[in-house]
Design a protein around this motif. Sequence first.
Motif, short mmCIF file in Angstrom:
data_model
loop_
_atom_site.label_atom_id
_atom_site.label_comp_id
_atom_site.label_asym_id
_atom_site.label_seq_id
_atom_site.Cartn_x
_atom_site.Cartn_y
_atom_site.Cartn_z
N SER A 502 0.67 -1.48 0.07
CA SER A 502 -0.07 0.13 -0.01
C SER A 502 1.18 1.15 0.13
O SER A 502 1.79 1.10 -0.09
CB SER A 502 -1.21 -0.07 1.48
N ILE A 503 0.35 2.44 -0.01
CA ILE A 503 0.91 3.64 -0.18
C ILE A 503 1.26 3.43 1.33
O ILE A 503 2.73 4.22 1.66
CB ILE A 503 -0.04 4.82 -0.65
N ALA A 504 0.32 3.48 2.47
CA ALA A 504 1.47 4.18 3.56
C ALA A 504 2.46 2.65 4.00
O ALA A 504 3.56 3.52 4.28
CB ALA A 504 -0.45 3.97 4.22
N SER A 505 2.37 1.68 3.42
CA SER A 505 3.62 0.89 3.77
C SER A 505 4.86 1.36 2.71
O SER A 505 6.16 1.55 3.59
CB SER A 505 3.17 -0.75 2.78
N LEU A 506 4.64 2.27 1.40
CA LEU A 506 6.19 2.64 1.16
C LEU A 506 6.23 3.29 1.55
O LEU A 506 7.71 3.50 1.91
CB LEU A 506 5.88 2.56 -0.33
N ALA A 519 0.26 16.15 3.33
CA ALA A 519 0.15 15.12 2.84
C ALA A 519 -1.31 14.66 2.12
O ALA A 519 -1.75 13.72 1.98
CB ALA A 519 -0.19 13.78 4.38
N THR A 520 -2.08 15.87 2.04
CA THR A 520 -3.11 16.68 1.21
C THR A 520 -2.42 15.97 -0.58
O THR A 520 -3.70 16.33 -1.11
CB THR A 520 -3.26 17.41 1.69
N ARG A 521 -1.40 16.19 -0.59
CA ARG A 521 -1.03 16.30 -2.43
C ARG A 521 0.20 14.85 -3.00
O ARG A 521 1.25 15.43 -2.66
CB ARG A 521 -0.17 17.27 -2.69
N ILE A 522 -0.65 13.63 -3.08
CA ILE A 522 0.22 11.93 -3.16
C ILE A 522 -0.23 12.35 -5.06
O ILE A 522 -1.71 12.07 -4.37
CB ILE A 522 -0.03 11.27 -1.98
N GLU A 523 0.57 11.63 -5.68
CA GLU A 523 0.22 11.67 -6.77
C GLU A 523 1.07 10.31 -7.01
O GLU A 523 2.29 9.61 -6.64
CB GLU A 523 0.10 12.25 -8.04
N ILE A 524 0.14 9.47 -8.07
CA ILE A 524 1.38 8.44 -8.36
C ILE A 524 0.83 7.98 -9.77
O ILE A 524 -0.17 8.00 -10.64
CB ILE A 524 0.44 6.73 -8.29
N GLU A 558 -9.77 5.16 -0.42
CA GLU A 558 -9.02 5.23 -1.30
C GLU A 558 -7.68 3.87 0.32
O GLU A 558 -6.54 3.50 -0.69
CB GLU A 558 -7.61 6.14 -0.41
N ALA A 559 -7.89 3.32 1.38
CA ALA A 559 -7.27 2.63 1.72
C ALA A 559 -7.14 1.12 0.87
O ALA A 559 -6.17 -0.08 1.17
CB ALA A 559 -7.90 2.07 3.10
N ARG A 560 -7.63 1.07 0.31
CA ARG A 560 -8.04 -0.39 -0.58
C ARG A 560 -7.34 -0.38 -2.33
O ARG A 560 -7.36 -1.60 -2.95
CB ARG A 560 -9.81 -1.07 -1.12
N PHE A 561 -6.67 0.81 -2.04
CA PHE A 561 -5.63 0.88 -3.24
C PHE A 561 -4.54 -0.09 -3.08
O PHE A 561 -3.91 0.92 -1.66
CB PHE A 561 -5.79 2.81 -3.40
N VAL A 562 -3.38 -1.01 -3.87
CA VAL A 562 -2.47 -0.95 -3.67
C VAL A 562 -1.78 -1.61 -4.55
O VAL A 562 -2.69 -0.43 -6.27
CB VAL A 562 -3.04 -3.16 -4.20
N LEU A 563 -0.71 -0.44 -3.88
CA LEU A 563 0.09 -0.67 -5.88
C LEU A 563 0.30 -1.61 -6.58
O LEU A 563 0.05 -3.39 -6.67
CB LEU A 563 1.44 -0.21 -4.69
#
Length: 774
Positions: A502-506, A519-524, A558-563
């Motif tokens: 996940s994003i948080a893990s990274l 933290a309000t501006r994170i892009e992938i 958004e927590a379900r989003f996986v890298l």
Amino acid sequence: MLIQANSILVVWGLLNVVIPAYSQKVSDLSDEQVRQFVQRAKSSGMSESQIEQLATSRGFTLADITKMRERITELEKAPISKGQSSPVDVNRGQVDKAGLSTAQPVREKIAGDKPPVFGSSLFATTNLTFEPNLRIPTPKNYQVGPEDELIIDVYGNAQQNYRAKVSPEGVIKLENLSPIYVNGLTIEQAEQRIVGRLRQLYSGLNTTASGVFATITLGSIRSIKVTLIGQVVKPGTYTLSSLATVFNALYVAGGPDPDRGSFRDIRVYRGNRVIRTLDIYDFLLRADQKDNIRLQDQDIIFVNHYDTRIELTGEIKQPAIYEVKTGELLKNVLAFAGGFTDKAYTASLTLRRNTPKELQVVTVPAAEIPAFVPQPGDHYSVGAIIDRYENRVTINGAIFRPGIYALQKGLTLRQLITTAEGLREDAFQNRATIRRLRENLDPEIISVDLRKLMRGEAEDISLQREDVISILAYSDLREHRTVHIQGAVNKPGVFEYADSMSIASLIVMAGGFSDGATATRIEIARRVRKDTTDLPANQNVRLFQFELNEQLRLSEAEARFVLSPFDQVYVRTSPRYESQKSVIITGEVPYPGSYPIRDKSERITELIARAGGLRPEAYLKATRFIRRGEVVSVDLNRIMAKPTDTGNLLLLQGDSIHIPRKTELVRIRGEVLNPAVIDFNQRKSIKSYISESGGFTAKALRRKLYVVYANGKVSRTKVLLGARFYPYSEPGMEVIVPPKPVRSESKLSPAERVAVMTGITSLAAVVLTIIRLF
């Protein structure tokens, strides 16, 4: 025994051939003569006491001995020039016509790559001299002879000491006794004879009842002459100590000649008959010195020609040329060489043998070696085993124990995998490969379905020698998977991808947010593979935006989003966040020092105001503004009078402002006769300052004179209608007069210029002739 400086100091007493006794002082000797004396003493074989007694008998005094000691000490400390021998570096020598040694080093002769003769290095090393030890008790079998000194000590109820030297007739003389003949007796026999004669003076000598006892010891020993003939490096007659042995004599003479001398047939003659035959191999191979007998005066050592020599090369422990005696076999010579090395091919040897007409090659099987008889000139070569395995198979890849295994009879692929602890969990079982060599060594690839093979659904495969089995893992069949994070994190970079990342893990792997992160501006950014839904035709990257709180938590959706592999994550910095920037102001302000830049619009005048304004003695015309190491010219008078002036620059990180006091000096340098620093006068012009510096030199380029003012501005001389208008004067200025440029000389030599002019003249004459014709 090496004779040290303290023992060599009396050696010149031996050398009356070079310096007649009583005729030359020690102080008159040259350094080269002293070196010769030291050199000859080392090879004489005589003891210290013998040398000292002989020197004294030749008329040298204690003062001479002391002076000689000093000379030898000085020579040992001084560097030795090329072509000279050090007093302490000479170890053996050859006897000259006077019976004295002339030492020269002996080196082993080796031609090209030919191996050395076994044993020849024994006499070429300086670490082994075989010189007799003169400080040991007298051997009981030592035979007394002329020039030996016997010390007879009587003690107990009577006290007496005698020092008797054996005369040339072989007798010693003691007071009140007739001569005692001791020549040829051992020291033990001589002691019995002398004690028996002393009983005439001391009744019951050496008995408990009398209380009087006597001991006989050897004082100084005599020197002997030994002749070495035959195939020695330096044949001749040598003067040695009477304790010298055969090895001592051989070493002094350089040993047997490696090219033709025998190392196994060395004969010692005494009284015209052979008393001992020495085999040096006994000492080299077994440390046996039974034949290394003590020499006597007039002994002759004869080194015979060698009879049979053979050469051993290749994979043996000591390749060399070995001498073979009658009756010795090839196995004995191999034992001399230490046997085969670990990589030797022992099934057979290759022999190159000389025949009456030509060379012959013979293969000697291992079974024939024990009884094989070498012949003169044989050359045996031991080869190395080939770099080839007779039963090797290799398995690599996704198994637990990859490596090399022995090919046993009937070994199959399934059995080999079982022996290697089986397949790893990540093994790609759909296809494995076997690389096999055909009969002509051409490689072929055999594909195997491991899944069916391990289930028994496919026929097992028998393995052959040099088969290489490769089993790939799933990771070997895809690109190395990573993710990349950059921006406002503590450890930006590339990280290994893992499923369900996940994003948080990274962000945690990257050390968390940095101080200015938002933290309000994170892009992938994600690569587009197959799903191109909702993407414009010119867009090849899919972008996602997320918001995290300070605890690195996303919304439920958004927590379900996986890298995915190769995603790139960007963490932005707060728009108003930046590190502090500072400038420096020094000089004539109330509060000089470093100041932070308040905002992006702060200018020079505002900084001066924050520093408390200007002091009355501040000289604004000399203000220096430095940015990135370069001086920027500013007019502080105009800036202070009009802050909106364009010269009122915006401040940047690292800017420096220096406001000095008024400088009352002017510097003149360059092409003037006397470059100097002159006091400033408002009524003086530039010409006046130049005159005070002695005027221009002949190389001065006057029209290019320029002035550098205190604030860094530059003003040059202007020329109008031939008149020069020099810059105006200010305190603190620097007047610079540049030199005239150096004229480049013509690249043509005088002869070349004459040739060019001649060619032009000839060409002009031709042109004029043509014009006249037309």
